[in-house]
Design a protein around this motif. Structure first.
Motif, PDB file in Angstrom:
ATOM      1  N   GLY A 245       0.841  -1.192   0.000  1.00 46.05           N
ATOM      2  CA  GLY A 245       0.000   0.000   0.000  1.00 46.05           C
ATOM      3  C   GLY A 245       0.871   1.235   0.000  1.00 46.05           C
ATOM      4  O   GLY A 245       1.699   1.416   0.888  1.00 46.05           O
ATOM      5  N   GLY A 246       0.742   2.093  -1.012  1.00 46.21           N
ATOM      6  CA  GLY A 246       1.518   3.335  -1.082  1.00 46.21           C
ATOM      7  C   GLY A 246       3.012   3.084  -1.048  1.00 46.21           C
ATOM      8  O   GLY A 246       3.532   2.200  -1.735  1.00 46.21           O
ATOM      9  N   THR A 247       3.724   3.850  -0.197  1.00 51.46           N
ATOM     10  CA  THR A 247       5.179   3.695  -0.108  1.00 51.46           C
ATOM     11  C   THR A 247       5.583   2.424   0.631  1.00 51.46           C
ATOM     12  O   THR A 247       6.771   2.152   0.787  1.00 51.46           O
ATOM     13  CB  THR A 247       5.830   4.928   0.568  1.00 51.46           C
ATOM     14  N   GLU A 278      -1.895   8.847  -9.138  1.00 48.71           N
ATOM     15  CA  GLU A 278      -0.646   9.562  -8.881  1.00 48.71           C
ATOM     16  C   GLU A 278       0.172   8.857  -7.801  1.00 48.71           C
ATOM     17  O   GLU A 278       1.404   8.842  -7.848  1.00 48.71           O
ATOM     18  CB  GLU A 278      -0.932  11.009  -8.449  1.00 48.71           C
ATOM     19  N   ASP A 279      -0.520   8.252  -6.849  1.00 49.96           N
ATOM     20  CA  ASP A 279       0.174   7.583  -5.746  1.00 49.96           C
ATOM     21  C   ASP A 279       0.731   6.210  -6.132  1.00 49.96           C
ATOM     22  O   ASP A 279       1.421   5.581  -5.341  1.00 49.96           O
ATOM     23  CB  ASP A 279      -0.759   7.446  -4.536  1.00 49.96           C
ATOM     24  N   LEU A 280       0.425   5.756  -7.340  1.00 43.92           N
ATOM     25  CA  LEU A 280       1.081   4.541  -7.867  1.00 43.92           C
ATOM     26  C   LEU A 280       2.399   4.988  -8.502  1.00 43.92           C
ATOM     27  O   LEU A 280       2.663   4.791  -9.684  1.00 43.92           O
ATOM     28  CB  LEU A 280       0.178   3.852  -8.903  1.00 43.92           C
ATOM     29  N   TYR A 281       3.220   5.601  -7.685  1.00 41.60           N
ATOM     30  CA  TYR A 281       4.377   6.391  -8.117  1.00 41.60           C
ATOM     31  C   TYR A 281       5.493   5.581  -8.777  1.00 41.60           C
ATOM     32  O   TYR A 281       6.357   6.134  -9.448  1.00 41.60           O
ATOM     33  CB  TYR A 281       4.963   7.126  -6.895  1.00 41.60           C
ATOM     34  N   ASP A 282       5.513   4.264  -8.572  1.00 36.75           N
ATOM     35  CA  ASP A 282       6.614   3.446  -9.096  1.00 36.75           C
ATOM     36  C   ASP A 282       6.114   2.374 -10.061  1.00 36.75           C
ATOM     37  O   ASP A 282       6.785   1.376 -10.305  1.00 36.75           O
ATOM     38  CB  ASP A 282       7.365   2.781  -7.925  1.00 36.75           C
ATOM     39  N   LEU A 283       4.926   2.626 -10.617  1.00 38.72           N
ATOM     40  CA  LEU A 283       4.295   1.614 -11.461  1.00 38.72           C
ATOM     41  C   LEU A 283       5.105   1.334 -12.729  1.00 38.72           C
ATOM     42  O   LEU A 283       5.188   0.188 -13.179  1.00 38.72           O
ATOM     43  CB  LEU A 283       2.875   2.053 -11.824  1.00 38.72           C
ATOM     44  N   ALA A 284       5.718   2.366 -13.300  1.00 40.97           N
ATOM     45  CA  ALA A 284       6.485   2.179 -14.540  1.00 40.97           C
ATOM     46  C   ALA A 284       7.615   1.175 -14.333  1.00 40.97           C
ATOM     47  O   ALA A 284       7.843   0.290 -15.167  1.00 40.97           O
ATOM     48  CB  ALA A 284       7.044   3.521 -15.019  1.00 40.97           C
ATOM     49  N   ASP A 285       8.295   1.285 -13.184  1.00 41.73           N
ATOM     50  CA  ASP A 285       9.398   0.359 -12.923  1.00 41.73           C
ATOM     51  C   ASP A 285       8.879  -1.054 -12.647  1.00 41.73           C
ATOM     52  O   ASP A 285       9.484  -2.042 -13.078  1.00 41.73           O
ATOM     53  CB  ASP A 285      10.235   0.860 -11.739  1.00 41.73           C
TER      54      ASP A 285
END
Length: 365
Positions: A245-247, A278-285
């Motif tokens: 969840g989140g970070t 926006e909070d799925l901040y690392d989805l690209a990686d």
């Protein structure tokens, strides 16, 4: 007896905490320098940690490792053996003061005995540690991934050994001296010794806000000894489910990085949830990893973003829609409420607790 006596003062926790610190600083004024300038966040922390420790002594084996780790970690505060005696005395005096006439000598003895066990194990852990009390590290990259989220990398000045999935305490002396907060490392150990952190700035979080909004490349931070047991068991052949969840994604990324180095046989499912996209901040990686490793799948969900094209709802609810999960290892990481909800869901799905490892955190906890 410990729990019975604590019930006498539980509703006066704030006053007990105030009395506790007053007694401690009165008997040893020099101890004030070990604590933050602003005590409002700190006030309940030490007391609640001690009370939790004392009340969970039923499992001494499990607790032994934790207490030794805590002792090592407290070296960062320059805690000396004689400080433990002062803290123990202040603790019992504070409770005696607010328990009233029902407090008896048997309660004194029960708390003194339990605290002595805790102090002895913490001191043993500190004494056996050959590492420095803390490591200085330089910020080598800092990136804002969302309004309240930053991902940054630090380079320790000396070798810092840790295991994937562990967390450590971090201090930012430039902005918030003597305020330490725990953060999970977001990578497995690397040859260049760098450590990556994912941090969300919380409303009252002085440290987290500084790390997200003010920290810059070239700044120095302090890192304390790694702790935590949310590690991979390389002997396990079960498929794995990672729920973040989140970070709380940080330790999950660390475990994933370790798996990329040796895994060939275990299917791994990552469920990554947040309030909005926006909070799925690392989805690209995460998607890059899934494209590269056939054994990895990623499912994302938003609980408060109706236009998000992925799954809708809390991540614990989403996990329940998939499965079956009869024979999987689970790793859960996120805020306290998120972890609690997920553990409840897994219990309802009849996942044995022995197969669940979790990392619950919050700025105030």
């Amino acid at each position: 007896m410990l729990k019975e006596s604590w019930s006498l003062v539980e509703e006066h926790q704030d006053k007990v905490a105030g009395y506790f610190y007053a007694r401690m600083f009165l008997s040893r004024p020099d101890l004030r320098d070990l604590f933050p300038v602003h005590m409002d966040v700190q006030r309940s922390r030490l007391l609640s940690a001690i009370v939790t420790a004392v009340q969970t002594l039923e499992d001494p084996e499990k607790f032994d490792d934790y207490l030794r780790g805590l002792g090592r970690d407290h070296r960062k505060f320059h805690v000396e053996p004689d400080h433990y005696e002062v803290v123990g005395g202040a603790l019992i005096e504070a409770m005696r003061a607010y328990a009233g006439e029902q407090w008896g000598v048997e309660y004194d003895q029960a708390w003194a005995d339990a605290y002595a066990v805790i102090a002895a194990r913490m001191m043993a852990g500190a004494e056996a540690d050959t590492n420095p009390p803390y490591w200085y590290a330089e910020v080598v990259s800092h990136e804002r991934r969302a309004k309240d989220i930053a991902v940054f990398t630090v380079q320790p000045m000396q070798q810092l050994e840790f295991r994937a999935g562990q967390y450590l305490s971090l201090e930012c002396p430039k902005f918030q001296p003597r305020l330490w907060r725990t953060y999970s490392v977001a990578n497995a150990p690397r040859r260049d010794n760098t450590l990556e952190f994912h941090v969300r700035a919380l409303g009252a979080g002085w440290v987290s806000s500084s790390l997200v909004r003010r920290l810059q490349v070239g700044d120095m931070v302090k890192l304390a000894a790694p702790m935590g047991t949310m590690n991979l068991d390389r002997r396990s052949t079960r498929d794995a489910v990672f729920i973040a969840g989140g970070t709380g994604l940080a330790p999950i990324k660390s475990l994933l990085e370790e798996l990329t180095r040796y895994n060939r046989t275990r299917w791994v499912h990552v469920f990554f949830g947040a309030r909005n996209r926006e909070d799925l901040y690392d989805l690209a990686d995460l998607n890059r990893l899934a494209a590269r490793y056939p054994w990895l799948s990623v499912v994302t969900a938003c609980s408060d973003d109706p236009t998000f094209p992925g799954e809708q709802g809390n991540i614990s609810e989403v996990v329940a829609r998939y499965g079956p999960w009869n024979d999987h290892d689970f790793f859960v990481s996120g805020s306290g409420p998120m972890v609690k909800a997920t553990l409840k869901t897994l219990a309802e799905l009849q996942v044995p607790s022995i197969r669940i490892r979790y990392d619950s955190f919050s700025e105030m906890g």
